[in-house]
Design an enzyme around this catalytic site. Sequence first.
Site, PDB file in Angstrom:
ATOM      1  N   ALA A 140      34.101  52.791  42.840  1.00 53.44           N
ATOM      2  CA  ALA A 140      33.907  52.748  44.290  1.00 53.44           C
ATOM      3  C   ALA A 140      32.427  52.662  44.627  1.00 53.44           C
ATOM      4  O   ALA A 140      31.716  53.674  44.624  1.00 53.44           O
ATOM      5  CB  ALA A 140      34.531  53.977  44.946  1.00 53.44           C
ATOM      6  N   GLU A 170      32.681  41.886  42.318  1.00 53.17           N
ATOM      7  CA  GLU A 170      31.707  42.211  41.267  1.00 53.17           C
ATOM      8  C   GLU A 170      30.495  41.275  41.300  1.00 53.17           C
ATOM      9  O   GLU A 170      29.899  40.949  40.282  1.00 53.17           O
ATOM     10  CB  GLU A 170      32.364  42.228  39.886  1.00 53.17           C
ATOM     11  CG  GLU A 170      33.404  43.330  39.759  1.00 53.17           C
ATOM     12  CD  GLU A 170      33.898  43.546  38.356  1.00 53.17           C
ATOM     13  OE1 GLU A 170      33.100  43.430  37.410  1.00 53.17           O
ATOM     14  OE2 GLU A 170      35.102  43.827  38.201  1.00 53.17           O
ATOM     15  N   THR A 202      31.440  49.536  46.937  1.00 52.48           N
ATOM     16  CA  THR A 202      31.396  48.703  48.147  1.00 52.48           C
ATOM     17  C   THR A 202      31.707  49.524  49.401  1.00 52.48           C
ATOM     18  O   THR A 202      32.610  50.361  49.403  1.00 52.48           O
ATOM     19  CB  THR A 202      32.392  47.539  48.022  1.00 52.48           C
ATOM     20  OG1 THR A 202      32.069  46.786  46.858  1.00 52.48           O
ATOM     21  CG2 THR A 202      32.336  46.638  49.234  1.00 52.48           C
ATOM     22  N   GLY A 228      28.062  45.239  50.715  1.00 48.54           N
ATOM     23  CA  GLY A 228      28.860  44.503  49.743  1.00 48.54           C
ATOM     24  C   GLY A 228      27.915  43.937  48.707  1.00 48.54           C
ATOM     25  O   GLY A 228      27.573  44.593  47.718  1.00 48.54           O
ATOM     26  N   SER A 229      27.446  42.717  48.948  1.00 47.07           N
ATOM     27  CA  SER A 229      26.430  42.142  48.061  1.00 47.07           C
ATOM     28  C   SER A 229      25.149  42.972  48.093  1.00 47.07           C
ATOM     29  O   SER A 229      24.444  43.083  47.090  1.00 47.07           O
ATOM     30  CB  SER A 229      26.131  40.701  48.483  1.00 47.07           C
ATOM     31  OG  SER A 229      27.268  39.882  48.296  1.00 47.07           O
ATOM     32  N   GLY A 243      51.009  17.802  42.391  1.00 47.11           N
ATOM     33  CA  GLY A 243      51.423  17.167  43.638  1.00 47.11           C
ATOM     34  C   GLY A 243      52.083  18.166  44.576  1.00 47.11           C
ATOM     35  O   GLY A 243      51.683  19.327  44.650  1.00 47.11           O
ATOM     36  N   GLN A 295      46.580  19.243  42.253  1.00 44.51           N
ATOM     37  CA  GLN A 295      46.605  17.793  42.422  1.00 44.51           C
ATOM     38  C   GLN A 295      47.528  17.137  41.394  1.00 44.51           C
ATOM     39  O   GLN A 295      48.294  16.222  41.734  1.00 44.51           O
ATOM     40  CB  GLN A 295      45.187  17.225  42.301  1.00 44.51           C
ATOM     41  CG  GLN A 295      45.018  15.833  42.874  1.00 44.51           C
ATOM     42  CD  GLN A 295      45.116  15.825  44.405  1.00 44.51           C
ATOM     43  OE1 GLN A 295      45.085  16.873  45.041  1.00 44.51           O
ATOM     44  NE2 GLN A 295      45.247  14.642  44.983  1.00 44.51           N
ATOM     45  N   PRO A 343      31.630  49.270  54.066  1.00 41.54           N
ATOM     46  CA  PRO A 343      31.621  48.323  55.190  1.00 41.54           C
ATOM     47  C   PRO A 343      30.247  47.698  55.440  1.00 41.54           C
ATOM     48  O   PRO A 343      30.152  46.553  55.883  1.00 41.54           O
ATOM     49  CB  PRO A 343      32.068  49.190  56.371  1.00 41.54           C
ATOM     50  CG  PRO A 343      32.922  50.250  55.746  1.00 41.54           C
ATOM     51  CD  PRO A 343      32.287  50.544  54.427  1.00 41.54           C
ATOM     52  N   ARG A 390      56.880  14.635  34.333  1.00 41.34           N
ATOM     53  CA  ARG A 390      57.011  14.034  35.657  1.00 41.34           C
ATOM     54  C   ARG A 390      56.801  12.519  35.566  1.00 41.34           C
ATOM     55  O   ARG A 390      55.766  12.050  35.078  1.00 41.34           O
ATOM     56  CB  ARG A 390      55.965  14.650  36.600  1.00 41.34           C
ATOM     57  CG  ARG A 390      55.890  14.014  37.978  1.00 41.34           C
ATOM     58  CD  ARG A 390      57.126  14.252  38.793  1.00 41.34           C
ATOM     59  NE  ARG A 390      56.912  13.900  40.199  1.00 41.34           N
ATOM     60  CZ  ARG A 390      57.880  13.828  41.097  1.00 41.34           C
ATOM     61  NH1 ARG A 390      59.137  14.070  40.730  1.00 41.34           N
ATOM     62  NH2 ARG A 390      57.614  13.518  42.350  1.00 41.34           N
TER      63      ARG A 390
END
Length: 380
Positions: A124, A364, A126, A131-132, A340, A337, A128, A269
Amino acid sequence: MEFNLPEDLRDVQATVRDFMLNVVEPCAHEIEETNRVPAELMRGAADLGLFGLSIPEDYGGVGLGALGRCAVYEALGQGHMGFGGVISAHASIGTSGLVKLGSEEQKRRFLPRMASGECIAGFAITEPSSGSDAANIRTRAERKGNCYVLNGTKHYISNAPIAGVLTVIAITDPSKGTRGMSAFLVEPQSTPGVRVGKIDEKMGQKGSLSAEVIFENAEISAENLLGPEHLGYREALGILTNGRVGIAARSTGAMQRLLDLSINHAKSREQFGQPIAEFQAVQFMLAEMEVAIQTSRLLWQKVAWMVEQGQDVRRMASVAKYHATEMLSQVADKAVQVAGGMGYMKDSPVERYYRDQRLLRIYEGTSEIQKLIIARDLLA
C-alpha cells in the site's frame, strides 16, 4: 552466454503453465462473472507453492531466485490475468519487503502463513494525491509510546479486500520529505481503525480485487515497523524496481498465449477458400508478435540475472517493464485483428486479454515514469 533456463526451472515453468491452461482457464468465465477467484484455484495455487515463490524455505516457502520467480510469472501470464494478478501482487511486492527487511520475529509471525496462502499480502503506497508522484504521500504515522498512530487513505491497493497483511508506506517525519517515510506491517482485517473500502470496479483483471484502505487513528505496534525508521520510501522504490521485472515476465507470457491463440485461429479460419494463415498480412502480424515476445523475454531474463548478481537494475528494470508492457498492448491489438469479429466477443479469451493487459502499462510505475527513470539515469 546461456540463453536457456536451467532444466529445473523449465520444469517448474511447465508445471505452472499447465496449471494455468488446464485448471485456471476453464474457470475464466466464472471469474469474469463473479469477480472472484474460486477457492479451489487458491488451494491449487497453494499446493504448487505459488504463494511462497519469494519466501525462503526456512519459512515454508519455495525460495526461488529472481530468475526462477520470473520464469513462473511468465507462465502465470499464459492464463487468466486476474488470477495471475492475485498471485504476483502477493508473491512480488507484497512479500519482498518483509523477506528483505523483516526482523526474525516478524518473519516467523507472517511468512509461514503467507507461504501457505493462509495470509494474502499486498503493498500500500498509492494514494488519491500520489500515484506516479509517490513522494507526495500524505498518510501519517505518529509515534506514541509503543505504537504508531496511522491516519490517511491508500487507494487502488491490490489484494486489499482479501489481504491478511499489507506493507504500508507512511510519513513518520514530515520535515525530512521522502527521507521521513517508514514502512509498516498492517493487518487490515484485525486492526481497529483500519477499514477497507468498496471493491474497485475495473475494466479488466477480474478476480484481482483492489480497494481503498482507510486509516483512522489506527494504532500499529512499534513491533510492526518494517526495517529502520525513515527509510520506507527508499525501500519502497527498491521493492517496486524488482517488481517491474516480474511484470515484464508476465507480459511476455501473455504475449505468448496471444500468439498461440492467433496461430491456431489463423490455421483454422478460412476466407476466400483458404486459411487466413496463407495471407501475407496475417503472417506479418504473427511475425511481429514473435519479435515482441523474443525481445521481451531476453530483457526480463537479463534483468533477473542482474538481480541475482547483485547489480543495480533500476534502469534496466524500467527498460524491461516499459518494453514488455508496450509490446503486449500491440500484440493484444494484433490478436484481436487476426481474430476479427470473434476477437471482439466477450466469450473470446482474446477480448479478455485485450482488456486485462491495459493495466500493466499503469501500475507499479506508468510507461511515462519508466521513460523518466531511464532518461534520468542515462543523463546522471
